[in-house]
Scaffold this motif. Sequence first.
Motif, mmCIF file in Angstrom:
data_model
loop_
_atom_site.group_PDB
_atom_site.id
_atom_site.type_symbol
_atom_site.label_atom_id
_atom_site.label_comp_id
_atom_site.label_asym_id
_atom_site.label_seq_id
_atom_site.Cartn_x
_atom_site.Cartn_y
_atom_site.Cartn_z
ATOM 1 N N VAL A 49 11.974 17.557 5.605
ATOM 2 C CA VAL A 49 11.139 18.214 4.593
ATOM 3 C C VAL A 49 9.656 17.866 4.792
ATOM 4 O O VAL A 49 8.777 18.610 4.387
ATOM 5 C CB VAL A 49 11.587 17.805 3.164
ATOM 6 N N THR A 108 11.660 27.357 1.649
ATOM 7 C CA THR A 108 11.128 27.078 0.313
ATOM 8 C C THR A 108 10.545 28.356 -0.282
ATOM 9 O O THR A 108 10.810 28.714 -1.437
ATOM 10 C CB THR A 108 10.029 25.983 0.409
ATOM 11 N N ARG A 162 12.248 10.112 -3.469
ATOM 12 C CA ARG A 162 12.820 10.308 -4.818
ATOM 13 C C ARG A 162 11.865 11.042 -5.741
ATOM 14 O O ARG A 162 11.747 10.717 -6.920
ATOM 15 C CB ARG A 162 13.221 8.963 -5.411
ATOM 16 N N SER A 163 11.125 12.009 -5.199
ATOM 17 C CA SER A 163 10.193 12.758 -6.058
ATOM 18 C C SER A 163 10.963 13.711 -6.951
ATOM 19 O O SER A 163 12.123 14.052 -6.683
ATOM 20 C CB SER A 163 9.201 13.545 -5.199
ATOM 21 N N MET A 168 5.804 17.092 5.698
ATOM 22 C CA MET A 168 4.719 17.902 6.280
ATOM 23 C C MET A 168 3.550 16.974 6.542
ATOM 24 O O MET A 168 2.880 16.534 5.610
ATOM 25 C CB MET A 168 4.311 19.004 5.309
#
Length: 286
Positions: free
Chosen positions: A229, A266, A166-167, A231
Amino acid sequence: MGTIIDGKRISDNLKEEMKAQVVALERQYGRRPGLAVIIVGENPASQVYVRNKVRAAEFVGLRSVQVTLPESTPEADLLAQIRRLNEDPAIDGVLVQLPLPAHINEEKVIDTIALEKDVDGFHPGNVGALWLGKPCTLPCTPKGCLHLIQTTGIELRGALAVVIGRSNIVGKPMAKLLLDQHATVIMAHSRTRNLGELTRQADIIVAAVGKRNLVTADMVKPGAVVIDVGMNRDDEGHLCGDVDFAGVKEVAGFVTPVPGGVGPMTITMLIQNTLDSFIKRESKKQ
Ligand code: NAD
């Protein structure tokens, strides 16, 4: 076995299209779109990201400016650099690579970037507009993820999506973008109980946490779309995501690899946002 979503190929194709678009824009307006990237300090991951952004900008033919500042740069000096670029008519996008050294207030930095040049989509003006459903610049990572999801042809209307994380830069905007596509969205996070019970029902899973093997095959509904997403580094130091790719690809309908999935998208969305910003700024002059 599910289909691997080739984010690298999709973003390469988009960059080729944008390269041609830049030629046409320069012919029409007499200048190329300009992107300025500021990096403070020597965080190795940030250096790689900035290098890739500058390389992509140059590939599509943008005017690319990189400002490299030492770790000890006072906040006031960084803000002055941003204001200078805000005023520069040849620059359409200003990006400050995060994270910043601890003595610099990130919020102040983002607020200082001119709203019309905020190609990262992090400015409160863009975030507010996104949540109000007004035109805005979308943050690059969730924008790229939505694009990848759409390439699968999945019907988003009425689909159940679970976004894990939830960033402000990934999870929250991702949830809003899926909501705007009429998906039913569950936002899961570090306090979520029984994550697997939720993800097993999902038609779409977006994992944006930063924890290796968070999503395993038993947590995925057969045929689901899984976007990774994350990394992270595995024990050998190789780049990997939040999803156990080897296991999940056997169950999922579609899955993104790491590397070669969300990462290249991105960067490509950043270039797209810069072109959009250029077009908006130039049309205002007419
Ligand atoms: P963040 O640290 O700001 O947020 C992580 C989120 O995960 C938090 O909201 C937290 O509640 C949640 N979380 C933590 N542990 C959890 C758990 N066990 N179960 C469920 N949720 C949990 O991170 P961020 O900036 O959103 O980045 C997330 C990951 O995505 C990182 O690995 C980052 O490197 C990566 N990332 C990749 C790209 C890209 O372009 N590929 C872009 C941005 C971020």
